[in-house]
Motif scaffolding. Structure first.
Motif, PDB file in Angstrom:
ATOM      1  N   PRO A   1       0.830  -1.213   0.000  1.00  0.00           N
ATOM      2  CA  PRO A   1       0.000   0.000   0.000  1.00  0.00           C
ATOM      3  C   PRO A   1       0.866   1.264   0.000  1.00  0.00           C
ATOM      4  CG  PRO A   1      -0.851  -1.570   1.582  1.00  0.00           C
ATOM      5  CD  PRO A   1       0.444  -2.138   1.077  1.00  0.00           C
ATOM      6  N   GLY A   2       0.407   2.269  -0.722  1.00  0.00           N
ATOM      7  CA  GLY A   2       1.139   3.522  -0.768  1.00  0.00           C
ATOM      8  C   GLY A   2       2.062   3.643  -1.961  1.00  0.00           C
ATOM      9  N   THR A   3       2.171   2.580  -2.748  1.00  0.00           N
ATOM     10  CA  THR A   3       3.036   2.633  -3.927  1.00  0.00           C
ATOM     11  C   THR A   3       2.458   3.612  -4.939  1.00  0.00           C
ATOM     12  OG1 THR A   3       3.568   0.296  -3.630  1.00  0.00           O
ATOM     13  CG2 THR A   3       4.026   1.235  -5.794  1.00  0.00           C
ATOM     14  N   SER A   4       3.328   4.402  -5.563  1.00  0.00           N
ATOM     15  CA  SER A   4       2.888   5.300  -6.621  1.00  0.00           C
ATOM     16  C   SER A   4       2.744   4.493  -7.910  1.00  0.00           C
ATOM     17  CB  SER A   4       3.924   6.403  -6.803  1.00  0.00           C
ATOM     18  OG  SER A   4       3.746   7.013  -8.055  1.00  0.00           O
ATOM     19  N   THR A   5       1.713   4.804  -8.687  1.00  0.00           N
ATOM     20  CA  THR A   5       1.530   4.087  -9.955  1.00  0.00           C
ATOM     21  C   THR A   5       2.735   4.328 -10.867  1.00  0.00           C
ATOM     22  OG1 THR A   5       0.277   5.946 -10.832  1.00  0.00           O
ATOM     23  CG2 THR A   5      -0.992   4.141  -9.872  1.00  0.00           C
TER      24      THR A   5
ATOM     25  N   GLN B   1       3.327   3.571   5.369  1.00  0.00           N
ATOM     26  CA  GLN B   1       4.530   4.264   5.805  1.00  0.00           C
ATOM     27  C   GLN B   1       4.260   4.949   7.154  1.00  0.00           C
ATOM     28  OE1 GLN B   1       3.170   4.394   2.792  1.00  0.00           O
ATOM     29  NE2 GLN B   1       4.713   3.232   1.686  1.00  0.00           N
TER      30      GLN B   1
ATOM     31  N   GLN C   1      -6.240   9.360  -6.395  1.00  0.00           N
ATOM     32  CA  GLN C   1      -4.904   8.756  -6.442  1.00  0.00           C
ATOM     33  C   GLN C   1      -3.935   9.682  -7.188  1.00  0.00           C
ATOM     34  OE1 GLN C   1      -3.695   6.123  -4.969  1.00  0.00           O
ATOM     35  NE2 GLN C   1      -1.693   6.116  -5.953  1.00  0.00           N
TER      36      GLN C   1
ATOM     37  N   GLN D   1      -0.518  11.491  -5.973  1.00  0.00           N
ATOM     38  CA  GLN D   1       0.767  11.336  -6.673  1.00  0.00           C
ATOM     39  C   GLN D   1       1.359  12.656  -7.135  1.00  0.00           C
ATOM     40  OE1 GLN D   1      -0.041   6.781  -8.083  1.00  0.00           O
ATOM     41  NE2 GLN D   1       0.835   8.156  -9.585  1.00  0.00           N
TER      42      GLN D   1
ATOM     43  N   LEU E   1       3.634   9.853   3.340  1.00  0.00           N
ATOM     44  CA  LEU E   1       3.567   9.166   2.049  1.00  0.00           C
ATOM     45  C   LEU E   1       4.093  10.065   0.930  1.00  0.00           C
ATOM     46  CD1 LEU E   1       2.637   6.667   0.440  1.00  0.00           C
ATOM     47  CD2 LEU E   1       0.424   7.786   0.172  1.00  0.00           C
TER      48      LEU E   1
END
Lengths: 132, 536
Positions: free
Chosen positions: A114-118, B316, B431, B435, B444
């Protein structure tokens, strides 16, 4: 040769939480890849079959129910049995750190928590699919 | 938000533009009338709360979500919870149970006992509740949705076995199958027969168990799937309308249906918008029930359970999640929830450990007993900002509801993909905002630290699946299989005649038919949901 990278996003098992799978599908498409999303509730067999039929370069598996330890390696195993071991497999979801080494040993190329950037996933796919 | 960028618009998470300052003029702009729009707590339109005294009499119900592994393990866990003074608990079911598969079905592999307890038959229920009389537990919630009526029958059978008084306990069955097609994904049959099946439980309970709650319409899962606050309310209400109107069509009175419904919402990070959401929901619900011709005061009450949103937890710096859960829990309480479940800080990793679960409960206790916010009812009433937001949310929800109604109602909006698309769009947008940094998530995308996270995670015993399958095989050998076949035959006949299925299911349950055997009969008649590539 400027062939577009082909990706299959699969939801193995009974877990129906697919916000992540959908976001990844869309983000990879926006990055110019051809992406097929299987929808929820697929068996490892169905996923491997679809990947072979669709001639994808790489498969992304998502599971949030804790069944990743059984289901992810199974997809790799079936691919290998059918002579499609060159299709790369990565995974994501609620996956504890402790499980990652086992999954990698079973042939899962990378695990995204979880939290990974695309963007990181796009970079990973580009780097690995090109090299193979 | 970036302070140096003055031209930047400030928005709530639902995209409502927020001004730098609110005044009396803003209330006048939409014709705010405190007598009509608010009333008093415990009075129509219940904007301020469903009870005149709210938490001054009793704090909300602090209900956590638990249950995993085998029936024996769950029995031990529930006995522990009750010995700690809890008055109720929730029975989490594993995915094979929720989807009508026996523990030895090929699709169950790896999932047995994982996110809840495995229930193959009444035998497992007897084990789970061994030494726990149903009438000594005040309320039990379950996540049975597609199998709602089967779960209802299991509780009825168990009540009879224990000779417990069903009037002394409250069984709450989620039974909100419509949202499963969009968000949670445990549908078994196609949408229309699923709706009919769910209403079977409502119709049956209305006649026999009026104090049970056979429907908990849930926006929580829409929210966790990425919906915003307005979408959450609108799509949940649309589903509620579908259940209510079908039950009315079957001749159940609105005053018998309405008091049996509970609503389950998510508690998110946008504090004031969340409070406004709950206030607007109470007002709209009362108006809606009034329009259906409800006469009893309890029919007008919007009883809601809140749960802090799992999707806002971050892997995180996981201890920061305790702060997030506190803010979300505050929104639920300032908004007047009847019950609340708080998330554990380690949920981005696995099923919570006992320590994390304890902190989640203690967080609620700190709010209840230390913060002082429970001293008066609806403390944010009259705030220019909160009243404006409350009104704005109501307006936007009603716009969505009109649109869905024009499409032919919730089922049509599910079948044509409208609801799924709306949520997927908002989810993707959020999302991307995370980002590109326009939506800050501490730890994050801002104020990150490089330390590797060391966290102890909970594990379900590896032997669970094997043990469960062994006891299922033993059951199949020991039960009266001729009786099972006969009862399933009766069920097939009733399903073909499209009559209420709870009674024949109850007979099958008592003969120890498995959840899958019962569902398979209905699959034959009603058809089966086929997974399709979703709207992305």
């Amino acid at each position: 040769m400027d062939r577009r990278i082909r990706v299959l996003i699969g939801k193995p098992g009974l877990d129906g939480h697919d916000r992540g799978a959908k976001i990844i599908t869309r983000a990879l498409r926006d990055a110019g890849m051809e992406v097929i999303y299987t929808g929820i509730r697929q068996t490892p067999d169905q996923i491997a079959q679809a990947a072979i039929q669709e001639a994808v370069d790489i498969i992304g598996l998502s599971s949030l129910s804790g069944a990743h330890g059984v289901l992810f390696p199974k997809v790799v195993e079936i691919l290998r049995k059918r002579g499609a071991g060159d299709i790369l497999v990565f995974g994501g979801g609620i996956i504890p750190n402790d499980d990652i080494p086992k999954l990698k040993k079973a042939g899962i190329k990378a695990i995204f928590q979880p939290g990974t950037s695309t963007e990181d996933i796009v970079t990973f796919i580009r780097a690995n699919v090109k090299n193979t | 938000m970036n302070k140096t960028d003055d031209k930047r618009k400030f928005m709530t998470s639902s995209g409502i533009e927020v001004k730098s300052c609110y005044t009396q003029g803003d209330l006048e702009a939409f014709g705010f009338d405190p007598d009509r729009d608010l009333g008093y707590p415990g009075q129509y339109p219940y904007t301020r709360g469903i009870d005149p005294e709210m938490y001054r009499n009793n704090p909300w119900v602090m209900g956590q979500y638990a249950g995993f592994g085998t029936a024996e393990a769950a029995n031990e866990r529930f006995k522990f919870i009750l010995s700690q003074g809890a008055t109720g608990f929730s029975l989490a079911l594993d995915l094979p149970t929720q989807l009508g598969y026996d523990s030895d079905h090929p699709l169950s592999q790896g999932e047995v006992g994982k996110i809840g307890v495995a229930i193959d038959s009444l035998k497992d229920m007897e084990m789970i509740f061994d030494g726990i009389r149903l009438d000594r537990v005040k309320h039990i919630r379950t996540t049975a949705n597609a199998i709602g009526p089967v779960a209802l029958a299991m509780f009825i059978a168990l009540c009879e076995k224990q000779e417990a008084d069903p009037g002394q306990t409250q069984i709450i069955i989620q039974n909100d199958v419509l949202k499963e097609f969009v968000a949670r994904g445990t549908q078994i049959f196609p949408p229309r027969p699923s709706l009919e099946f769910a209403v079977d439980a409502i119709e049956y309970s209305a006649k026999r168990f009026p104090n049970w709650q056979p429907l908990m319409v849930s926006g929580y899962h829409y929210r966790d799937a990425g919906a915003n606050a307005v979408q959450e309310v609108a799509f949940t209400f649309a589903n509620a309308i579908a259940y209510i109107e079908l039950a009315l069509k079957r001749g159940v009175a609105i005053d018998d249906i309405a008091p049996m419904i509970r609503v389950h919402f998510g508690a998110h990070m946008d504090l004031f918008e969340e409070v406004a959401k709950l206030r607007a929901s109470r007002r709209m619900w009362a108006e809606m029930m009034n329009n259906y011709g409800a006469k009893k005061a309890e029919s007008l009450l919007f009883r809601h359970h809140s749960g802090t949103i799992g999707g806002t937890l971050v892997a995180q710096q996981p201890l920061l999640n305790i702060a997030r859960v506190t803010i979300e829990a505050l929104s639920a309480i300032l908004g007047g929830s009847q019950s609340l479940r708080t998330s554990s800080y380690d949920e981005a990793y696995a099923i919570p450990t006992e320590e994390a679960e304890m902190i989640a409960i203690r967080t609620q206790q700190v709010i209840a007993y230390e913060s002082g916010i429970t001293r008066t009812v609806d403390p944010l009433a009259g705030s220019y900002y909160v009243e404006t937001l409350t009104n704005e949310i109501e307006t936007r929800v009603k716009k969505y509801l009109k649109k869905i109604d024009e499409m032919g109602g919730a089922v049509a909006a599910i079948e044509n993909g409208f609801i799924e698309r709306e949520i997927a769009d908002h989810s993707y947008q959020s999302q991307m905002e995370i980002q590109n940094g326009s939506r800050v998530v501490v730890g994050l995308n801002r104020f990150t630290s490089r330390e590797e996270v060391k966290i102890r995670t909970f594990k379900v015993k590896a032997s669970t699946e094997k043990k469960q399958i062994q006891s299922l095989k033993r059951l199949r050998k020991e039960r009266d299989n001729r009786a099972v076949r006969e009862r399933l035959g009766d069920l097939r006949k009733a399903a073909g005649e499209k009559t209420n299925l709870v009674e024949p299911i109850l007979a099958a349950v008592k003969a120890y038919a498995t959840v899958q055997e019962i569902c398979d009969v209905i699959r034959e008649v009603a058809g089966e949901y086929r997974s399709m590539p979703g709207a992305v």
